[in-house]
Design an enzyme around this catalytic site. Structure first.
Site, PDB file in Angstrom:
ATOM      1  N   HIS A 233       0.834  -1.221   0.000  1.00 15.97           N
ATOM      2  CA  HIS A 233       0.000   0.000   0.000  1.00 15.97           C
ATOM      3  C   HIS A 233       0.866   1.268   0.000  1.00 15.97           C
ATOM      4  O   HIS A 233       0.441   2.316   0.500  1.00 15.97           O
ATOM      5  CB  HIS A 233      -0.963   0.040   1.200  1.00 15.97           C
ATOM      6  CG  HIS A 233      -1.713  -1.235   1.416  1.00 15.97           C
ATOM      7  ND1 HIS A 233      -2.959  -1.467   0.893  1.00 15.97           N
ATOM      8  CD2 HIS A 233      -1.366  -2.375   2.058  1.00 15.97           C
ATOM      9  CE1 HIS A 233      -3.362  -2.687   1.234  1.00 15.97           C
ATOM     10  NE2 HIS A 233      -2.406  -3.261   1.933  1.00 15.97           N
TER      11      HIS A 233
ATOM     12  N   SER B 123      14.419  21.348 -16.405  1.00 17.25           N
ATOM     13  CA  SER B 123      13.203  22.105 -16.642  1.00 17.25           C
ATOM     14  C   SER B 123      13.582  23.427 -17.299  1.00 17.25           C
ATOM     15  O   SER B 123      14.636  23.990 -17.007  1.00 17.25           O
ATOM     16  CB  SER B 123      12.504  22.360 -15.300  1.00 17.25           C
ATOM     17  OG  SER B 123      11.688  23.503 -15.377  1.00 17.25           O
TER      18      SER B 123
ATOM     19  N   LYS C  85      15.622  21.571 -11.216  1.00 10.23           N
ATOM     20  CA  LYS C  85      15.010  20.265 -11.547  1.00 10.23           C
ATOM     21  C   LYS C  85      15.919  19.306 -12.286  1.00 10.23           C
ATOM     22  O   LYS C  85      16.686  19.700 -13.154  1.00 10.23           O
ATOM     23  CB  LYS C  85      13.748  20.488 -12.409  1.00 10.23           C
ATOM     24  CG  LYS C  85      12.585  21.135 -11.698  1.00 10.23           C
ATOM     25  CD  LYS C  85      12.067  20.350 -10.509  1.00 10.23           C
ATOM     26  CE  LYS C  85      11.320  19.107 -10.873  1.00 10.23           C
ATOM     27  NZ  LYS C  85      10.065  19.380 -11.562  1.00 10.23           N
TER      28      LYS C  85
ATOM     29  N   GLU D 266       9.658   8.172 -17.329  1.00 11.13           N
ATOM     30  CA  GLU D 266       8.280   8.622 -17.544  1.00 11.13           C
ATOM     31  C   GLU D 266       7.800   8.261 -18.954  1.00 11.13           C
ATOM     32  O   GLU D 266       6.656   7.865 -19.160  1.00 11.13           O
ATOM     33  CB  GLU D 266       8.177  10.136 -17.337  1.00 11.13           C
ATOM     34  CG  GLU D 266       8.361  10.530 -15.879  1.00 11.13           C
ATOM     35  CD  GLU D 266       8.642  12.029 -15.726  1.00 11.13           C
ATOM     36  OE1 GLU D 266       7.884  12.679 -15.031  1.00 11.13           O
ATOM     37  OE2 GLU D 266       9.611  12.526 -16.312  1.00 11.13           O
TER      38      GLU D 266
END
Ligand code: ARG
Length: 466
Positions: A160, A281, A287, A294
């Site tokens: 979980h 970024s 970043k 992804e």
């Protein structure tokens, strides 16, 4: 229309094809990729026609040497692809006629584009199964390396997405290895259904010529021939299987990606992704984004889409061949390209992955990850598991209220909840102790993980010795 681009099926027609319709129906833009398989199929078919007396030795020789020249011409980008010639099959036949004239017109004896294309795609899929298999092995080898490097590095195991029990990083890497092993076996299993020759099925019902299907199958290194001509030209199950197996493989890659993305987040900081596989970024200078992972996760959607695509193309098609089937190729090619690229991308990410062992160890201690070990300890002291579960729950609640870890409590604290607790409890509350107590086969103890690594290495060794 010039004589040069005359379509092989022109005879029945008096009018010319609409230009838009020509480009709408053409598949050459994508099926030219099948040229090698189409040539191999034509070579085998001509050799067989020679063996049954339809082509003379001289005719066969001329056809084979012309096919070789066409192969070279395509490889040198020398063939001009034309929508008017629809597909790779018609282009190659057209080139053949241009080169050797009338003899070439005999090559399509007893053959239809329907069994021809089915043969081409089977040869193509067969080869891509091998490529996919290879790419899985490469990834598995990287996982073995990581598992060995971090065989004793402790990290929290989650359920979980909450800290559950401590495990080793090697254990996690091995879980991924065995997931991929199932993918490999699914692809290999499908190979035997792909590697059967449909050549000789003709348009749909076979041929009145005495075609030797076994001979062409042997020449093309198929394991056998299909049993029914109608099924041979209508069947695209093997493409569905390939994309379905790819979908499951991609779902695994997407889960690996998701894990690593979470681990690499600032809050977790479990792993460092190499600069090589990250991007920045355009506005936020700080970043470092895990775009490669992804994209793998995102491309999973592309593969699932192709699965629905091919299933829908096949749904409710009347028998036998329909032009709908031409759409199988964009689905298949896109799947192959996406899978191969994603596997490579995942491998680069994993090869450059660094575990922050200090952070993972500290995190493994958090969240009372050894609470089950404490319960198991009580069971060994003759407390029934359900009671032990309750006792530990109370101790955890107490520790939470004091903002302490379990091993920071005093023996008196423990005794106040359960008399049976002795000093030896502290051994069981250590995360190393917890990990190493999981000695059941397949468990996370150092010993068991090293057995898993050994097995994994043997799997790879056996494959490489074959
Ligand atoms: N380009 C076609 C395909 O990919 C080849 C088969 C054409 N057959 C036909 N009967 N029109 O499916």
């Amino acid at each position: 229309m010039t004589k040069n681009t005359k379509k092989p099926w022109q005879g029945r027609f008096s009018g010319e094809t609409d230009k838009f319709v020509e480009s709408f129906t053409s598949s050459i833009a994508f099926d030219k990729r099948l040229y090698e398989y189409d040539i191999q199929g034509s070579e085998a078919h001509s050799m067989m026609l020679n063996s049954i007396g339809i082509l003379s030795d001289k005719e066969l020789k001329d056809i084979l040497s012309a096919l070789e020249k066409i192969r070279e011409k395509i490889e040198k980008d020398g063939v001009v692809w034309k929508d008017s010639l629809e597909d790779i099959h018609m282009h190659i036949e057209h080139e053949l006629i241009e080169m050797i004239g009338d003899t070439a017109k005999k090559i399509h004896t007893g053959r239809s584009r329907n069994d021809q294309v089915a043969t081409d795609i089977r040869l193509y899929v067969r080869n891509e199964i091998i490529n996919t298999h290879e790419s899985i092995i490469i990834l598995q080898k990287t996982l073995i390396k990581l598992a060995e490097k971090y065989s004793k590095s402790i990290i929290p195991g989650f359920t979980h997405l909450q800290v559950a029990q401590p495990v080793t990083f090697g254990f996690i890497m091995m879980s991924w290895f065995f997931m991929l092993e199932r993918d490999k076996s699914r692809f290999l299993d499908s190979y035997k259904r792909v590697n059967i020759s449909p050549l000789g099925a003709g348009a749909l019902s076979g041929s009145s010529h005495k075609l030797d299907r076994e001979y062409t199958a042997k020449l093309l290194e198929f394991d056998g021939i299909t049993d029914n001509a109608l099924d041979s030209v209508s069947d695209r199950d093997f493409i569905v299987e390939f994309i379905s197996n790819s979908s499951l493989l991609m779902s695994h890659l997407s889960r690996f990606s998701e894990e690593i993305i979470i681990w690499a987040s600032t809050m977790y900081n479990f792993v460092d992704l190499d600069d090589k596989v990250c991007t920045g970024s355009s506005i936020m200078p700080q970043k470092k984004n895990p775009d490669v992972l992804e994209l793998i996760r995102g491309k999973t959607g592309t593969i699932y889409g192709q699965l629905v695509n091919i299933l829908t193309i096949m749904k409710a098609q009347p028998f036998a061949y329909n032009r709908d089937n031409q759409e199988d190729k964009p689905a298949l090619f896109n799947c192959v390209d996406t899978i191969i690229m994603s596997m490579q991308a995942m491998n680069i990410c994993l090869e450059n992955l660094k575990l922050n062992e200090k952070t993972t160890k500290i995190s493994a201690k958090k969240g009372y990850s050894t609470a089950t070990d404490f319960a198991d300890y009580l069971v060994k002291k003759d407390v029934p598991f359900r009671d032990a579960h309750e006792i530990v729950g109370k101790v955890v609640a107490y520790a939470v209220s004091k903002n302490l870890d379990l091993d920071e409590l005093s023996i008196e604290d423990f005794k106040s909840v359960c008399e049976k607790v002795e000093k030896d409890v502290f051994e069981f509350l250590k995360i190393e102790g917890s990990v190493n107590s999981k000695k059941t086969a397949g468990g996370t103890s150092f010993e068991e993980v090293s057995k898993q690594i050994k097995k994994a290495k043997n799997i790879i060794k056996e494959y490489e010795e074959k």
